[in-house]
Design a protein around this motif. Structure first.
Motif, PDB file in Angstrom:
ATOM      1  N   GLY A 206       0.792  -1.220   0.000  1.00 27.26           N
ATOM      2  CA  GLY A 206       0.000   0.000   0.000  1.00 27.26           C
ATOM      3  C   GLY A 206       0.826   1.274   0.000  1.00 27.26           C
ATOM      4  N   ARG A 207       2.151   1.135  -0.031  1.00 33.71           N
ATOM      5  CA  ARG A 207       2.993   2.324  -0.107  1.00 33.71           C
ATOM      6  C   ARG A 207       2.914   2.906  -1.511  1.00 33.71           C
ATOM      7  N   THR A 208       3.092   4.206  -1.641  1.00 37.28           N
ATOM      8  CA  THR A 208       2.962   4.868  -2.943  1.00 37.28           C
ATOM      9  C   THR A 208       4.249   5.581  -3.337  1.00 37.28           C
ATOM     10  N   PHE A 209       4.367   5.811  -4.659  1.00 41.54           N
ATOM     11  CA  PHE A 209       5.510   6.540  -5.207  1.00 41.54           C
ATOM     12  C   PHE A 209       5.007   7.296  -6.427  1.00 41.54           C
ATOM     13  N   THR A 210       5.647   8.420  -6.721  1.00 46.49           N
ATOM     14  CA  THR A 210       5.204   9.280  -7.817  1.00 46.49           C
ATOM     15  C   THR A 210       5.942   8.959  -9.113  1.00 46.49           C
ATOM     16  N   VAL A 211       5.177   8.812 -10.192  1.00 48.84           N
ATOM     17  CA  VAL A 211       5.738   8.659 -11.536  1.00 48.84           C
ATOM     18  C   VAL A 211       5.501   9.975 -12.275  1.00 48.84           C
ATOM     19  N   ARG A 212       6.577  10.565 -12.760  1.00 50.25           N
ATOM     20  CA  ARG A 212       6.489  11.851 -13.458  1.00 50.25           C
ATOM     21  C   ARG A 212       6.758  11.635 -14.944  1.00 50.25           C
ATOM     22  N   THR A 213       5.823  12.031 -15.786  1.00 47.83           N
ATOM     23  CA  THR A 213       5.937  11.806 -17.217  1.00 47.83           C
ATOM     24  C   THR A 213       5.918  13.143 -17.956  1.00 47.83           C
ATOM     25  N   ALA A 214       6.909  13.345 -18.822  1.00 51.63           N
ATOM     26  CA  ALA A 214       7.020  14.597 -19.570  1.00 51.63           C
ATOM     27  C   ALA A 214       5.902  14.701 -20.598  1.00 51.63           C
ATOM     28  N   GLY A 215       5.385  15.906 -20.785  1.00 54.83           N
ATOM     29  CA  GLY A 215       4.346  16.133 -21.771  1.00 54.83           C
ATOM     30  C   GLY A 215       4.820  15.879 -23.192  1.00 54.83           C
ATOM     31  N   THR A 216       6.137  15.859 -23.404  1.00 56.54           N
ATOM     32  CA  THR A 216       6.703  15.588 -24.723  1.00 56.54           C
ATOM     33  C   THR A 216       6.724  14.096 -25.057  1.00 56.54           C
ATOM     34  N   CYS A 217       6.379  13.260 -24.103  1.00 58.39           N
ATOM     35  CA  CYS A 217       6.429  11.811 -24.287  1.00 58.39           C
ATOM     36  C   CYS A 217       5.480  11.377 -25.399  1.00 58.39           C
ATOM     37  N   THR A 218       5.930  10.490 -26.283  1.00 56.10           N
ATOM     38  CA  THR A 218       5.107  10.078 -27.420  1.00 56.10           C
ATOM     39  C   THR A 218       3.885   9.268 -27.001  1.00 56.10           C
ATOM     40  N   TYR A 219       3.906   8.695 -25.816  1.00 55.32           N
ATOM     41  CA  TYR A 219       2.749   7.932 -25.345  1.00 55.32           C
ATOM     42  C   TYR A 219       1.972   8.681 -24.266  1.00 55.32           C
ATOM     43  N   ALA A 220       2.117  10.010 -24.256  1.00 56.96           N
ATOM     44  CA  ALA A 220       1.482  10.835 -23.227  1.00 56.96           C
ATOM     45  C   ALA A 220      -0.030  10.640 -23.168  1.00 56.96           C
ATOM     46  N   LYS A 221      -0.669  10.424 -24.323  1.00 50.20           N
ATOM     47  CA  LYS A 221      -2.131  10.277 -24.357  1.00 50.20           C
ATOM     48  C   LYS A 221      -2.586   8.830 -24.220  1.00 50.20           C
ATOM     49  N   GLU A 222      -1.631   7.903 -24.191  1.00 52.77           N
ATOM     50  CA  GLU A 222      -1.976   6.491 -24.016  1.00 52.77           C
ATOM     51  C   GLU A 222      -2.418   6.232 -22.576  1.00 52.77           C
ATOM     52  N   TYR A 237      14.797  13.973  -8.988  1.00 47.61           N
ATOM     53  CA  TYR A 237      14.748  14.636  -7.676  1.00 47.61           C
ATOM     54  C   TYR A 237      14.641  16.133  -7.876  1.00 47.61           C
ATOM     55  N   PHE A 238      13.811  16.760  -7.065  1.00 47.88           N
ATOM     56  CA  PHE A 238      13.756  18.222  -7.044  1.00 47.88           C
ATOM     57  C   PHE A 238      13.210  18.674  -5.693  1.00 47.88           C
ATOM     58  N   ALA A 239      14.007  19.497  -5.028  1.00 44.68           N
ATOM     59  CA  ALA A 239      13.583  20.163  -3.785  1.00 44.68           C
ATOM     60  C   ALA A 239      12.988  19.194  -2.760  1.00 44.68           C
ATOM     61  N   THR A 243      11.009  11.224  -7.646  1.00 37.14           N
ATOM     62  CA  THR A 243      10.010  10.700  -8.581  1.00 37.14           C
ATOM     63  C   THR A 243      10.688   9.684  -9.497  1.00 37.14           C
ATOM     64  N   LEU A 244       9.878   8.893 -10.177  1.00 39.15           N
ATOM     65  CA  LEU A 244      10.388   7.969 -11.190  1.00 39.15           C
ATOM     66  C   LEU A 244      10.006   8.489 -12.558  1.00 39.15           C
ATOM     67  N   ARG A 245      10.973   8.513 -13.465  1.00 37.56           N
ATOM     68  CA  ARG A 245      10.700   8.863 -14.854  1.00 37.56           C
ATOM     69  C   ARG A 245      10.946   7.627 -15.705  1.00 37.56           C
ATOM     70  N   VAL A 246       9.889   7.059 -16.235  1.00 40.23           N
ATOM     71  CA  VAL A 246      10.004   5.854 -17.052  1.00 40.23           C
ATOM     72  C   VAL A 246      10.861   6.155 -18.272  1.00 40.23           C
ATOM     73  N   THR A 247      11.756   5.242 -18.616  1.00 40.81           N
ATOM     74  CA  THR A 247      12.639   5.432 -19.757  1.00 40.81           C
ATOM     75  C   THR A 247      12.550   4.243 -20.700  1.00 40.81           C
ATOM     76  N   ASN A 248      12.785   4.535 -21.983  1.00 38.66           N
ATOM     77  CA  ASN A 248      12.786   3.502 -23.023  1.00 38.66           C
ATOM     78  C   ASN A 248      11.479   2.711 -23.022  1.00 38.66           C
ATOM     79  N   ARG A 249      10.394   3.375 -22.596  1.00 42.31           N
ATOM     80  CA  ARG A 249       9.032   2.833 -22.475  1.00 42.31           C
ATOM     81  C   ARG A 249       8.996   1.454 -21.802  1.00 42.31           C
ATOM     82  N   GLU A 250       9.821   1.266 -20.804  1.00 43.02           N
ATOM     83  CA  GLU A 250       9.904  -0.024 -20.121  1.00 43.02           C
ATOM     84  C   GLU A 250       8.869  -0.124 -19.005  1.00 43.02           C
TER      85      GLU A 250
END
Length: 264
Positions: A206-222, A237-239, A243-250
């Motif tokens: 039940g623990r949570t974590f934030t996934v941050r996705t750039a608006g430029t991502c090609t699958y942004a609307k998926e 990381y910021f301030a 967060t996790l930024r998914v890479t290589n659509r993995e």
């Protein structure tokens, strides 16, 4: 970090019949310039920016690029000690620095910049933050080669294990699910453009974590994957916030949507 200069004694055994006697020859080796990314980033500890004026070369895997628009004009390079994001004024970068290639980064002349507690590498900062390496100067600073059988780095983590040493390194969260259905990114109602968006994932406890996705991502609307699965990406990381930024659509889920299309 490697800093030791060497003086080698080479005994050159000349072939029979040569009119030169066998003699020792001393060769002075130049100081090595290969350093770890961890050492490189440490130069900016406690400073807003630092211009690099010494010969420092770092090597590492390319673990993020703009193939799927996940990183805009930026790549991430990671060695066994740490990872660092590098700002580059060029697109596309995935053709020059493919995911999993080994990058050689010559840092003399570049600048380290503290952005909200995360160290970036680029050129001298301007009014809007770190400067980006110009396209026509890229060859001077960075090139990438195919790996010679080395495995791409990844650390399997639980949410509570994430710490400062994981910033800009590739990790995997297993057995997680998105807490809400919807698309990866929201759409601005006025411009109708997708915007950088944060979503929550949860683990079996039940623990949570934030996934941050750039608006430029090609699958942004998926739609985000449903069910339980694994996410690979870079810890950002910021301030004070990770967060996790998914890479290589993995994103590997039992009921994942059709894989998105890469940038051309």
């Amino acid at each position: 970090m490697k800093t030791t200069a060497c003086i080698s004694l080479l005994l050159l055994l000349l072939p029979g019949g040569c009119d030169k006697a066998t003699k020792p020859e001393y060769v002075v080796c130049p100081p090595e310039s290969e350093y770890s990314i961890s050492y490189l980033k440490s130069l900016c500890d406690g400073k807003s920016s630092v211009a690099i004026t010494q010969d420092i070369t770092v090597y590492g895997f390319v673990t993020a690029n703009d193939l799927y628009g996940e990183y805009d004009r930026m790549i991430v390079v990671e060695d066994g000690s740490d990872g660092i994001a590098i700002a580059i004024d060029h697109t596309p970068l995935a053709d020059l620095f493919p995911f999993g290639y080994i990058a050689t980064v010559r840092c003399n002349g570049l600048t380290l910049y503290d952005y909200g507690g995360k160290i970036l590498l680029g050129t001298a900062p301007g009014d809007d933050g770190i400067g980006r390496i110009p396209r026509d100067e890229l060859a001077r600073y960075i090139h990438a080669d195919p790996p010679a059988g080395e495995a791409r780095p990844v650390e399997r983590l639980t949410f509570d294990a994430v710490s400062a040493r994981h910033i800009d390194t590739r990790v995997c969260f297993e057995g997680v699910h998105f807490t809400e259905a919807g698309s990866w990114c929201d759409t601005d109602p006025e411009t109708h453009r997708t915007v950088t968006t944060e979503r929550q994932i949860a683990d079996a406890q039940g623990r949570t974590f934030t996934v941050r996705t750039a608006g430029t991502c090609t699958y942004a609307k998926e739609p985000v994957p449903q069910g339980t699965g694994s996410l690979y990406g870079i810890i950002d990381y910021f301030a004070g916030k990770y967060t996790l930024r998914v890479t290589n659509r993995e994103a590997f889920f039992a009921t994942a949507a059709t894989p998105p299309t890469a940038c051309l």
